[in-house]
Design a protein around this motif. Structure first.
Motif, PDB file in Angstrom:
ATOM      1  N   UNK A 164       0.850  -1.197   0.000  1.00 36.69           N
ATOM      2  CA  UNK A 164       0.000   0.000   0.000  1.00 36.69           C
ATOM      3  C   UNK A 164       0.877   1.235   0.000  1.00 36.69           C
ATOM      4  N   UNK A 165       0.458   2.220  -0.799  1.00 34.05           N
ATOM      5  CA  UNK A 165       1.242   3.450  -0.902  1.00 34.05           C
ATOM      6  C   UNK A 165       0.374   4.657  -0.570  1.00 34.05           C
ATOM      7  N   UNK A 166       1.025   5.731  -0.185  1.00 30.14           N
ATOM      8  CA  UNK A 166       0.329   6.987   0.032  1.00 30.14           C
ATOM      9  C   UNK A 166       1.291   8.125  -0.237  1.00 30.14           C
ATOM     10  N   UNK A 167       0.756   9.278  -0.654  1.00 25.36           N
ATOM     11  CA  UNK A 167       1.587  10.422  -0.977  1.00 25.36           C
ATOM     12  C   UNK A 167       1.423  11.485   0.105  1.00 25.36           C
ATOM     13  N   UNK A 168       2.562  12.048   0.485  1.00 28.17           N
ATOM     14  CA  UNK A 168       2.557  13.062   1.545  1.00 28.17           C
ATOM     15  C   UNK A 168       2.496  14.452   0.921  1.00 28.17           C
TER      16      UNK A 168
END
Ligand code: GLN
Length: 280
Positions: free
Chosen positions: A273-277
């Motif tokens: 799982x990825x997320x962008x800050x």
């Protein structure tokens, strides 16, 4: 009677018959002892093996019979087509972790960038990224000094010098630096998961596998700490268990990440799982 290759292999296969990979394991162990490849075993199946080598082989077979992982017995495991040196101080790199690398590469340009691999173990993920992105500066961390020594040895052997190794806990050793990407294959197996007492997992370092009651203790820490160490628009990527995608997504949302997405591995299990800050 002097032992010949064919008979040694038959006997060992018998001894390992409780393992699905009995014949292959026997061959791999004999290759290790003879310093040969599998084609050699086939072509020279009638060749006599020296006493000292046949005893060494029998010792390895009996360790394998008692469950010792093949990777630890031969000291290597291939990951991303890189032959990595591994010891019982490191997790054995898994094929599904290649998805973590693939996902990271989508976010890493081929020009300069900086990335951190948290809990690097044998260095598998950091070294794969280094191979694909020669201009990416990578910090690879691990709490275990012994694991770091293995990772450093792998980097030296492969002639990789774009990775800096640091000993420490998750984001603690990233100080106030800002990375374009942070990724990790943290321990994520729940403490009471029966798999921990099966197969290779019995012999791997528990601190690389056990993730607390629900398996997500390390993931939560990384997700909570990572925003302080990411550039605006930087990405955090985590490997996790097949049933942890939704929980990791929730935590990323709570920690202020956007563009959250989960990817499955080839077995169809949610794995990364990825997320962008602070995305654009
Ligand atoms: N993928 C490994 C397994 O399930 C676990 C690795 C980890 O906890 N990071 O065997």
């Amino acid at each position: 009677m002097k032992p010949i290759i064919k008979h040694l292999l038959d006997k060992a296969t018998n001894r390992l018959s409780h393992l699905p990979s009995a014949r292959r394991d026997a061959e791999v162990l004999l290759c290790k002892v003879l310093g040969a490849d599998r084609a050699y075993l086939c072509a020279r199946s009638e060749e006599i093996v020296a006493e000292v080598q046949s005893r060494h082989f029998e010792r390895l077979v009996s360790e394998r019979a008692s469950g010792w992982p093949l990777a630890y017995l031969i000291g290597v495991r291939e990951f991303w087509s890189i032959a990595l040196y591994v010891t019982a101080d490191t997790l054995i790199p898994r094929p599904e972790t290649e998805h973590l690398v693939e996902t990271a590469l989508r976010h890493l340009p081929s020009d300069q960038s900086c990335a951190a691999d948290l809990g690097t173990g044998s260095g598998a993920v950091a070294l794969a990224i280094a191979q694909e992105r020669p201009r990416c500066q990578i910090v690879a961390t691990d709490i275990s000094r012994k694991a770091l020594a293995v990772a450093e040895r792998n980097a030296r052997r492969l002639g990789v010098n774009q990775i800096t190794f640091r000993q420490g806990d998750w984001c603690d050793v990233l100080a106030d630096e800002a990375y374009d990407l942070i990724l990790s294959n943290p321990p994520y197996i729940p403490d009471n998961d029966p798999h921990l007492s099966q197969g290779d997992l019995r012999f791997e370092p528990p601190e690389a596998l056990r993730g607390g009651l629900d398996g997500l203790a390390a993931a939560r820490r990384i997700i909570d700490e990572a925003p302080n160490c990411l550039n605006a628009g930087g990405w955090l990527l985590l490997e996790h268990g097949y049933d942890q995608g939704a929980l990791v997504q929730d935590r990323l949302r709570q920690s202020g990440f956007d563009s959250i997405r989960t990817y499955s591995d080839y077995a169809g299990h949610e794995r990364v799982t990825e997320g962008q800050h602070g995305g654009p």
